[in-house]
Design a protein around this motif. Structure first.
Motif, mmCIF file in Angstrom:
data_model
loop_
_atom_site.group_PDB
_atom_site.id
_atom_site.type_symbol
_atom_site.label_atom_id
_atom_site.label_comp_id
_atom_site.label_asym_id
_atom_site.label_seq_id
_atom_site.Cartn_x
_atom_site.Cartn_y
_atom_site.Cartn_z
ATOM 1 N N HIS A 10 0.825 -1.212 0.000
ATOM 2 C CA HIS A 10 0.000 0.000 0.000
ATOM 3 C C HIS A 10 0.862 1.266 0.000
ATOM 4 O O HIS A 10 0.475 2.277 -0.591
ATOM 5 N N GLY A 11 2.006 1.214 0.641
ATOM 6 C CA GLY A 11 2.918 2.362 0.583
ATOM 7 C C GLY A 11 3.450 2.590 -0.822
ATOM 8 O O GLY A 11 3.523 3.726 -1.299
ATOM 9 N N PHE A 12 3.807 1.507 -1.496
ATOM 10 C CA PHE A 12 4.284 1.618 -2.881
ATOM 11 C C PHE A 12 3.180 2.134 -3.794
ATOM 12 O O PHE A 12 3.407 2.994 -4.643
ATOM 13 N N ARG A 13 1.970 1.617 -3.620
ATOM 14 C CA ARG A 13 0.840 2.057 -4.433
ATOM 15 C C ARG A 13 0.531 3.536 -4.198
ATOM 16 O O ARG A 13 0.269 4.296 -5.140
ATOM 17 N N ALA A 14 0.577 3.972 -2.952
ATOM 18 C CA ALA A 14 0.335 5.378 -2.635
ATOM 19 C C ALA A 14 1.415 6.275 -3.224
ATOM 20 O O ALA A 14 1.134 7.377 -3.708
ATOM 21 N N THR A 15 2.656 5.812 -3.213
ATOM 22 C CA THR A 15 3.753 6.586 -3.792
ATOM 23 C C THR A 15 3.578 6.735 -5.303
ATOM 24 O O THR A 15 3.793 7.819 -5.855
ATOM 25 N N LEU A 16 3.173 5.662 -5.970
ATOM 26 C CA LEU A 16 2.933 5.744 -7.412
ATOM 27 C C LEU A 16 1.790 6.697 -7.738
ATOM 28 O O LEU A 16 1.879 7.492 -8.675
ATOM 29 N N ARG A 17 0.729 6.629 -6.971
ATOM 30 C CA ARG A 17 -0.398 7.539 -7.194
ATOM 31 C C ARG A 17 0.001 8.994 -6.970
ATOM 32 O O ARG A 17 -0.372 9.878 -7.735
ATOM 33 N N ALA A 18 0.736 9.243 -5.913
ATOM 34 C CA ALA A 18 1.167 10.617 -5.629
ATOM 35 C C ALA A 18 2.090 11.129 -6.738
ATOM 36 O O ALA A 18 1.979 12.290 -7.157
ATOM 37 N N GLY A 19 2.966 10.280 -7.220
ATOM 38 C CA GLY A 19 3.849 10.681 -8.314
ATOM 39 C C GLY A 19 3.077 10.980 -9.584
ATOM 40 O O GLY A 19 3.375 11.947 -10.288
ATOM 41 N N LEU A 20 2.069 10.175 -9.895
ATOM 42 C CA LEU A 20 1.254 10.412 -11.074
ATOM 43 C C LEU A 20 0.463 11.708 -10.952
ATOM 44 O O LEU A 20 0.369 12.485 -11.903
ATOM 45 N N ILE A 21 -0.090 11.957 -9.785
ATOM 46 C CA ILE A 21 -0.827 13.211 -9.561
ATOM 47 C C ILE A 21 0.108 14.407 -9.703
ATOM 48 O O ILE A 21 -0.244 15.421 -10.313
ATOM 49 N N LEU A 22 1.296 14.309 -9.166
ATOM 50 C CA LEU A 22 2.278 15.396 -9.266
ATOM 51 C C LEU A 22 2.671 15.642 -10.721
ATOM 52 O O LEU A 22 2.788 16.791 -11.165
ATOM 53 N N LEU A 23 2.880 14.574 -11.485
ATOM 54 C CA LEU A 23 3.255 14.694 -12.889
ATOM 55 C C LEU A 23 2.142 15.340 -13.713
ATOM 56 O O LEU A 23 2.394 16.247 -14.514
#
Length: 121
Positions: A10-23
């Motif tokens: 879940h931490g990895f998934r949250a990090t990917l989502r946050a990175g996509l939102i930032l991009l």
């Protein structure tokens, strides 16, 4: 599944989502800075000059994509462009050199003073 693996997942998934939102926010919502406006020859007050999103997208592709990506783009594009040409075009767009220069109007010897319309009686 053990608790430790679930936390990591879940931490990895949250990090990917946050990175996509930032991009996506960087591409669409963040206005241009002074350096980007200067590169794109935009007026000082312009927040989103023409070519900004294309320039940012090309910068991201150059940063992230492996070298064989250009060969894949050349093969899929349906044109006779070589991978080297595709890479050169992407680098030009990322530098703001392509599609950002305003076209000058051709000189006309028919310029007149006053209003530029003719009224037929």
């Amino acid at each position: 599944m053990p608790l430790t693996l679930r936390i990591v997942y879940h931490g990895f998934r949250a990090t990917l989502r946050a990175g996509l939102i930032l991009l996506v926010a960087w591409f669409l919502l963040i206005p241009s800075n002074a350096k980007e406006r200067a590169v794109l020859n935009a007026a000082p007050g312009t927040k989103y000059p023409d070519g900004l999103r294309a320039m940012r997208t090309a910068q991201f592709v150059i940063l992230v994509a492996p070298p064989r990506t250009y060969a894949l783009i050349a093969r899929v594009s349906g044109t006779d462009a070589t991978p080297a040409e595709i890479e050169a075009n992407l680098r030009n767009v990322a530098a703001g050199r392509e599609g950002s220069t305003p076209q000058e109007e051709p000189f006309s010897a028919r310029d007149i003073e006053g209003p530029r319309f003719i009224r037929v009686d």
